[in-house]
Scaffold this motif. Structure first.
Motif, mmCIF file in Angstrom:
data_model
loop_
_atom_site.group_PDB
_atom_site.id
_atom_site.type_symbol
_atom_site.label_atom_id
_atom_site.label_comp_id
_atom_site.label_asym_id
_atom_site.label_seq_id
_atom_site.Cartn_x
_atom_site.Cartn_y
_atom_site.Cartn_z
ATOM 1 N N VAL A 26 17.672 46.916 24.838
ATOM 2 C CA VAL A 26 18.335 45.680 25.255
ATOM 3 C C VAL A 26 18.646 45.703 26.750
ATOM 4 C CG1 VAL A 26 19.283 45.207 22.973
ATOM 5 C CG2 VAL A 26 20.662 46.488 24.617
ATOM 6 N N GLY A 27 18.880 46.900 27.293
ATOM 7 C CA GLY A 27 19.078 47.002 28.733
ATOM 8 C C GLY A 27 17.826 46.631 29.502
ATOM 9 N N VAL A 28 16.660 47.064 28.974
ATOM 10 C CA VAL A 28 15.383 46.776 29.630
ATOM 11 C C VAL A 28 15.079 45.285 29.620
ATOM 12 C CG1 VAL A 28 12.869 47.022 29.369
ATOM 13 C CG2 VAL A 28 14.341 49.040 29.282
ATOM 14 N N ILE A 29 15.318 44.598 28.488
ATOM 15 C CA ILE A 29 14.950 43.182 28.399
ATOM 16 C C ILE A 29 16.030 42.249 28.938
ATOM 17 C CG2 ILE A 29 13.449 43.590 26.425
ATOM 18 C CD1 ILE A 29 15.587 42.323 24.635
ATOM 19 N N ALA A 30 17.273 42.719 29.078
ATOM 20 C CA ALA A 30 18.360 41.841 29.513
ATOM 21 C C ALA A 30 18.855 42.151 30.922
ATOM 22 C CB ALA A 30 19.532 41.935 28.528
ATOM 23 N N ILE A 31 18.871 43.407 31.333
ATOM 24 C CA ILE A 31 19.457 43.787 32.612
ATOM 25 C C ILE A 31 18.400 44.144 33.651
ATOM 26 C CG2 ILE A 31 21.009 45.433 33.755
ATOM 27 C CD1 ILE A 31 22.472 45.676 31.024
#
Length: 597
Positions: free
Chosen positions: A331-336
């Motif tokens: 989720v960090g890769v796709i959101a942040i």
């Protein structure tokens, strides 16, 4: 009672007057434009006089229909290949979205995974942000020197040159659209899983059924209506997507219906584009009709009659920490990570060189230089950026005010007259714009208002046209908010005000609106955010004086001025996230509420 008395009795009730006015307005703003679009598929347009031999402007012709459907290789290139590409992209994007969204939903609701709240909130970010966010991030990260002109961050860090099929075309479009709509699948499927009766699963566990059999024989059949609804809605959304195929497909000439529609309407053959818009409307309407039929059919197969408060979570055991860590990173890769790539790319002077000496503030606060971006100054010193920001903000505010107010009045009148033919007619008309893909809807208004029509002068190139198309397109959101608010409100509350002689407008502003302000505010704020990040709806209607941030971003990208495009994208995302936070604070609404742990 005489007809005159019946008429006076009818118009004394404000909701009757509202319904009549809305019926007339929405007929003109939804059905007439559709008829205008159909008509324009059969006439010769000014730019087509040379193509349609022996004709003059306005003549009836079947030229466009023959070229689109019956002209061999020409039809294949113009329509059939983009159409087939659209179907493939939409189908596989659905598979990716449902697999990812459904898996995360199951882990959040049915397992003992760690850090559920953080994952739940962060996972929905790609859906809140504009659709092209991940597309630009993918291009920044994976572009190659063969087409991109300079390698992306991945090649700079690893030295590995990405293949064309990986950097551009159908594969990244499917992945990016799947990631964008995965939170949508997560929201729908997660809500069903969280509220599902756990007794059936517990009974299966007692009978020694293994986890795979429980999942395939009990859990999946119960959530199948949500999965099917998700599939149909995501398919429809992917079919009408423009930004992602434009950013990732056009560099390798991978065309879908929306990009082909944009090309034909801005070229010499607008008649082709109007037919494509009509095809998209027919497909979108058919998909949503099938969805309503399927959901209605499934209601007769109810398998759950109660809800167990004791949900037995699956123990991940040794996999608990690895799965949790993987999801946090994912989720960090796709959101942040996308936000980081936009910031980095906006400070890079020479694309592909990520050394510190190549970082510059030129694209933010620099003066114009002839050798950079055609002499454009940094975006914080660029008067055109401020014009675009001003146009975006005022367009979003005006559209939100109009659609929110009309939606609230429509919801009030429809609920008050619920069950009548007039209320049903207005309700269907208010929902009708939702059935149309955004670009096709923009094409309809271009067809109707680009020239004088009836008593209305040409609106092409005017701010009024943008307000009109935005207000009608986002009316379904506002009208549904208004209906939800009124359905929860008891009639006795307004009747008490009526008994003591309070005028209707005072009852609305002093009683009804304050009580249900959260629901009504959603009808204003959701159109604001949607309008602020919209590209497909307005891209055909914009002229230099009415440019908005999203279309400026697209134009900078087309010119290859990626640093400016990344900086503008960062500004749009910050504004969208800011106002999404304001919505949550004002209304207490959170789209992941009730799903996260």
């Amino acid at each position: 009672m005489t007809i005159g008395n019946q008429l006076r009795s009818f118009i004394r009730k404000p909701y009757n007057v509202i319904l009549v006015i809305l019926a007339v307005l929405l007929t003109f703003l939804t059905l007439f434009p559709l008829l205008s679009l159909i008509r324009d598929t059969f006439i010769v347009h000014p730019s087509e006089v040379m193509s349609v031999k022996g004709s003059k402007i306005g003549d009836l012709t079947m030229f466009h229909w023959k070229k689109i459907f019956l002209d061999g290789e020409t039809s294949k290139n113009i329509f059939y290949r983009p159409f087939w590409n659209t179907i493939k992209v939409s189908l596989w994007s659905c598979v990716v979205a449902i697999f990812l969204g459904g898996s995360v939903a199951w882990l959040i609701t049915r397992s003992d995974m760690r850090w559920k709240s953080f994952i739940s909130v962060t996972f929905i970010f790609p859906y809140i942000m504009p659709s092209w966010t991940l597309a630009m991030a993918w291009r920044n990260f994976f572009r190659n020197s063969l087409i991109g002109g300079a390698p992306g961050l991945f090649t700079a860090m690893t030295g590995i040159e990405t293949a064309n099929w990986f950097a551009y075309g159908i594969f990244p479009i499917i992945i990016v659209q799947g990631l964008h709509y995965a939170p949508f699948a997560y929201i729908l499927i997660g809500g069903i899983l969280r509220n599902m009766d756990a007794n059936l699963e517990e009974a299966a566990v007692i009978l020694k059924a293994n986890r795979f059999k429980i999942l395939s024989r009990i859990t999946l059949p119960i959530v199948m209506p949500a999965v099917m609804s998700t599939f149909l809605l995501v398919f429809s959304s992917c079919m009408s997507a423009f930004a992602v195929p434009a950013f990732l497909g056009l560099p390798v000439r991978f065309q879908v219906l929306t990009t082909q529609l944009y090309r034909t309407l801005n070229g010499l053959n607008p008649g082709y584009g109007y037919i494509m818009a009509l095809v998209m409307i027919v497909i979108g309407t058919a998909i949503l009709m099938f969805q309503q039929w399927f959901v209605g059919k499934r209601k007769s197969f109810t398998t759950v009659t109660g809800k167990s408060s004791n949900i037995s979570l699956v123990k991940l055991k040794a996999f608990r920490t690895p799965v949790s860590v993987f999801l946090v990173i994912f989720v960090g890769v796709i959101a942040i990570l996308p936000l980081i790539t936009f910031a980095v790319e906006s400070f890079i002077m020479a694309p592909g060189d990520y050394s510190l000496k190549n970082f510059t503030t030129q694209f933010w606060i620099g003066e114009g230089r002839e050798d950079i971006g055609g002499g454009e100054p940094g975006i914080l010193k660029n008067k055109y950026i401020y014009l675009g920001l001003w146009n975006s903000l005022r367009l979003s505010v005006v559209v939100a005010f109009i659609s929110g107010t009309v939606g609230a009045l429509a919801g009030y009148a429809i609920v008050k007259k619920r069950g009548s033919k007039l209320a049903t007619f207005v309700n269907n008309l208010a929902f009708f714009p939702y059935l149309m893909p955004s670009m096709a809807f923009g094409a309809i208004y271009l067809s109707m208002f680009a020239k004088p029509n009836l008593f209305i002068p040409s609106l092409y190139g005017s701010f009024t046209l943008l307000v009109l198309v935005g207000s009608v397109k986002y009316l379904p959101f506002a009208s549904r908010s208004g209906m939800n608010a009124m359905l929860q409100l008891s009639n006795e509350i307004e009747e008490a005000g009526l008994i003591v002689g309070i005028p209707w407008w005072k009852r609305m502003t002093r009683i009804i609106f304050p009580i249900q302000k959260s629901s009504f505010l959603s009808g204003y704020l959701l159109p604001f955010i949607s309008c602020m990040r919209e590209l497909s709806l307005f891209v055909l209607l914009i002229v230099p004086s009415t440019r908005i941030l999203t279309t400026m971003l697209f134009q900078y990208n087309e010119k290859g001025w990626n640093q400016y495009a990344n900086a503008i994208n960062l500004i749009i995302i910050v504004i969208v996230l800011l106002f999404n936070t304001i919505i949550n604070k004002l209304t207490g609404a959170s789209i992941d509420k009730g799903i996260g742990g």
